[in-house]
Design a protein around this motif. Structure first.
Motif, short mmCIF file in Angstrom:
data_model
loop_
_atom_site.label_atom_id
_atom_site.label_comp_id
_atom_site.label_asym_id
_atom_site.label_seq_id
_atom_site.Cartn_x
_atom_site.Cartn_y
_atom_site.Cartn_z
N VAL A 1 26.93 -26.42 9.73
CA VAL A 1 26.85 -27.79 9.21
C VAL A 1 25.87 -27.94 8.06
CG1 VAL A 1 27.45 -28.77 11.47
CG2 VAL A 1 25.03 -28.47 10.85
N VAL A 2 25.07 -26.91 7.76
CA VAL A 2 24.10 -27.03 6.67
C VAL A 2 24.85 -27.22 5.36
CG1 VAL A 2 22.29 -25.84 5.39
CG2 VAL A 2 22.39 -25.64 7.88
N PRO A 3 24.51 -28.24 4.59
CA PRO A 3 25.21 -28.51 3.33
C PRO A 3 25.24 -27.28 2.42
CG PRO A 3 23.77 -30.32 3.87
CD PRO A 3 23.48 -29.25 4.87
N GLY A 4 26.44 -26.95 1.95
CA GLY A 4 26.61 -25.82 1.05
C GLY A 4 26.91 -24.52 1.73
N CYS A 5 26.77 -24.44 3.06
CA CYS A 5 27.02 -23.18 3.77
C CYS A 5 28.50 -23.11 4.15
CB CYS A 5 26.15 -23.07 5.02
SG CYS A 5 26.33 -21.48 5.88
N GLY A 6 29.10 -21.99 3.85
CA GLY A 6 30.51 -21.84 4.16
C GLY A 6 30.78 -20.88 5.30
N CYS A 7 29.76 -20.52 6.06
CA CYS A 7 29.92 -19.52 7.11
C CYS A 7 30.77 -20.06 8.26
CB CYS A 7 28.56 -19.06 7.62
SG CYS A 7 28.65 -17.68 8.75
N THR A 8 31.77 -19.29 8.66
CA THR A 8 32.65 -19.70 9.76
C THR A 8 32.73 -18.64 10.86
OG1 THR A 8 34.58 -18.75 8.63
CG2 THR A 8 34.09 -21.08 8.22
N LEU A 9 31.93 -17.57 10.76
CA LEU A 9 31.99 -16.49 11.74
C LEU A 9 30.67 -16.38 12.50
CD1 LEU A 9 33.72 -13.70 9.62
CD2 LEU A 9 34.75 -15.06 11.44
N TRP A 10 30.75 -15.97 13.77
CA TRP A 10 29.59 -15.73 14.61
C TRP A 10 28.64 -16.92 14.57
CZ3 TRP A 10 28.71 -11.14 17.44
CH2 TRP A 10 29.69 -10.15 17.28
N LEU A 11 29.17 -18.07 14.94
CA LEU A 11 28.40 -19.31 14.88
C LEU A 11 27.63 -19.53 16.18
CD1 LEU A 11 31.21 -21.51 13.32
CD2 LEU A 11 29.20 -20.59 12.12
N ASP A 12 26.45 -20.14 16.05
CA ASP A 12 25.65 -20.55 17.21
C ASP A 12 25.71 -22.06 17.32
OD1 ASP A 12 24.89 -17.90 17.47
OD2 ASP A 12 22.98 -18.18 16.43
N VAL A 13 25.54 -22.56 18.53
CA VAL A 13 25.38 -24.00 18.74
C VAL A 13 23.91 -24.24 19.07
CG1 VAL A 13 26.02 -25.99 20.13
CG2 VAL A 13 27.76 -24.31 19.48
N HIS A 14 23.27 -25.06 18.26
CA HIS A 14 21.83 -25.26 18.33
C HIS A 14 21.49 -26.62 18.95
CE1 HIS A 14 17.68 -25.74 17.06
NE2 HIS A 14 18.01 -26.80 16.36
N HIS A 15 20.46 -26.63 19.80
CA HIS A 15 19.91 -27.88 20.33
C HIS A 15 18.89 -28.42 19.35
CE1 HIS A 15 21.52 -26.09 24.03
NE2 HIS A 15 21.46 -27.29 24.58
N ARG A 16 19.17 -29.57 18.74
CA ARG A 16 18.20 -30.15 17.81
C ARG A 16 16.90 -30.47 18.53
NH1 ARG A 16 20.30 -35.06 14.82
NH2 ARG A 16 21.61 -35.36 16.64
N ARG A 17 16.99 -31.03 19.72
CA ARG A 17 15.82 -31.20 20.58
C ARG A 17 15.95 -30.18 21.70
NH1 ARG A 17 11.79 -34.81 21.58
NH2 ARG A 17 11.05 -35.03 23.71
N ALA A 18 15.00 -29.26 21.76
CA ALA A 18 15.10 -28.15 22.72
C ALA A 18 15.14 -28.66 24.15
CB ALA A 18 13.91 -27.21 22.53
N ASN B 1 23.16 -34.02 20.42
CA ASN B 1 22.01 -33.14 20.33
C ASN B 1 22.38 -31.73 19.87
OD1 ASN B 1 19.14 -32.71 20.70
ND2 ASN B 1 19.65 -31.47 22.49
N LEU B 2 23.66 -31.48 19.62
CA LEU B 2 24.14 -30.13 19.33
C LEU B 2 24.69 -30.03 17.91
CD1 LEU B 2 25.96 -29.45 22.72
CD2 LEU B 2 23.66 -28.74 22.06
N GLU B 3 24.37 -28.92 17.24
CA GLU B 3 24.84 -28.67 15.89
C GLU B 3 25.37 -27.24 15.79
OE1 GLU B 3 24.99 -31.02 13.87
OE2 GLU B 3 23.31 -32.39 14.08
N THR B 4 26.37 -27.03 14.96
CA THR B 4 26.90 -25.69 14.71
C THR B 4 26.16 -25.08 13.52
OG1 THR B 4 29.07 -26.43 15.45
CG2 THR B 4 28.97 -24.37 14.21
N LEU B 5 25.61 -23.88 13.73
CA LEU B 5 24.83 -23.20 12.69
C LEU B 5 25.21 -21.73 12.60
CD1 LEU B 5 21.24 -24.59 13.39
CD2 LEU B 5 22.79 -25.30 11.57
N CYS B 6 25.15 -21.17 11.39
CA CYS B 6 25.26 -19.73 11.24
C CYS B 6 23.93 -19.11 11.69
CB CYS B 6 25.57 -19.35 9.79
SG CYS B 6 24.23 -19.70 8.63
N CYS B 7 23.94 -17.80 11.90
CA CYS B 7 22.74 -17.17 12.45
C CYS B 7 21.55 -17.26 11.49
CB CYS B 7 23.02 -15.72 12.81
SG CYS B 7 23.48 -14.68 11.41
N ILE B 8 21.79 -17.25 10.19
CA ILE B 8 20.68 -17.32 9.23
C ILE B 8 20.02 -18.69 9.28
CG2 ILE B 8 20.10 -17.33 6.77
CD1 ILE B 8 22.04 -15.09 6.37
#
Length: 360
Positions: free
Chosen positions: A281-298, A309-316
């Motif tokens: 979901v990071v603006p400008g990132c086009g990664c679609t492989l090996w995605l993590d789901v991140h807790h914005r509030r742990a 509370n959940l966002e899709t993020l690449c590993c970087i």
């Protein structure tokens, strides 16, 4: 009566000669530490034409600043630790092991630590000291050696291959939307490897890799809360990232032995990925492989497994969030705002499904 082969006898003799030479070197280091402390305490280096002890040690003795500092600390701390001092002066322990033990040694536990240091490798000793509080006794026996969480890898490549690698990293930089200089090249190489493995997983076959980036294993002694890899150390950053999104395997004796579950229920994880169109979901990132789901509030701070509370993020970008280099905010309309530690701020419009869910 057996007669030993002459070559074998020669090997044994050389081995013992080498052990004696190493013991002599250790005793010399102990003597060096004591003499260096005297020169430092009495400031005798000034009479030798040097303004600073470290200048004297580097120029006259060819000692590095790190070793000079360590030898001085060893000499001064051993004054109150006679068992360790005797082992050091006798050549039983090298200065590097003494340096590690001094981080936890006291007059009450120095004997146990001296014995443990003698019977373990430097790497084992370092790991045991890292997990021990000052004044505590060492574990009953040395632990298996695990590789450090981060390692330096050096490769030699043809010039043409280096150019290909630089082009791949430049493309990845564009796809992740990071400014020049903000891409962790180690993490980037890991992502390139993940994409190769993802392609292999799509093709299937006997040697196809599994898709799980993180797998947490619960052992019978997991009440300690200590995180470890099977063969390597696990950094706090990796633990935090795994707490967000991982497969959990239960290896505790009982009816749940071998059972698997996920930190995020599969149905909810599927909904998050669909909302975010299966891309970071990071603006400008086009990664679609090996995605993590991140807790914005742990979860540890009260965050739950709910869609908001959940966002899709690449590993970087996931690693950057846990390193404090990037923060994410979900706007009321479902769009995403990314703020970098450098002050840069990027925004992305909501996906159609995110906009629909925000309205609903």
């Amino acid at each position: 009566m057996s007669v030993q082969h002459p070559a074998a006898q020669r090997a044994i003799e050389l081995h013992h000669d080498l052990l004696d030479a190493l013991a002599d070197k250790r005793r010399a280091d102990a003597r060096c530490a004591a003499l260096l402390a005297q020169i430092s305490d009495q400031r005798l280096y000034r009479l030798l034409g040097f303004a600073r002890l470290h200048d004297y040690a580097e120029q006259a003795l060819q000692l590095t600043a790190r070793k000079t500092t360590d030898l001085l600390r060893i000499a001064r701390q051993l004054a109150d630790l006679p068992v360790l001092r005797e082992a050091f002066e006798a050549g039983s322990l090298p200065w590097t092991k003494v340096r590690e033990v001094l981080r936890v040694a006291t007059p009450d536990n120095e004997g146990a630590w001296a014995a443990m240091a003698t019977g373990s490798t430097s790497r084992q000793l370092e790991q045991m000291v890292t997990r021990t509080q000052w004044g505590e006794l060492p574990p009953a026996e040395p632990e298996p050696v695990r590789e450090p969480a981060r390692r330096r890898v050096v490769v030699v490549m043809e010039a043409a291959d280096v150019l290909l690698l630089e082009q791949a990293l430049a493309l990845l930089q564009v796809q992740t939307g990071l400014p020049a200089g903000e891409l962790d090249r180690g993490a980037a190489l890991g992502l390139l490897a993940q994409r190769f493995l993802a392609d292999a997983a799509e093709e299937g076959g006997e040697h196809a890799p599994h898709r799980e980036r993180y797998q947490k294993v619960i052992h019978a002694d997991s009440v300690t809360g200590e995180a470890r890899g099977e063969a390597h150390e696990v950094s706090e950053r990796e633990v935090d990232m795994a707490d967000c999104d991982a497969e959990i395997v239960d290896l505790r004796p009982g009816p749940t032995l071998g059972h698997r579950r996920r930190t995020i229920p599969p149905a909810l994880r599927r909904a998050v990925l669909l909302r975010d169109e299966r891309r970071c979901v990071v603006p400008g990132c086009g990664c679609t492989l090996w995605l993590d789901v991140h807790h914005r509030r742990a979860v540890a701070y009260g965050g739950g497994n709910d869609l908001d509370n959940l966002e899709t993020l690449c590993c970087i970008h996931h690693g950057m969030v846990h390193d404090g280099e990037l923060s994410l905010e979900r706007r009321p309309d479902g769009g995403v705002v990314a703020r970098y530690r450098t002050g840069r701020c990027d925004e992305a419009p909501p996906t159609p499904l995110a906009r629909s869910l925000a309205r609903g």
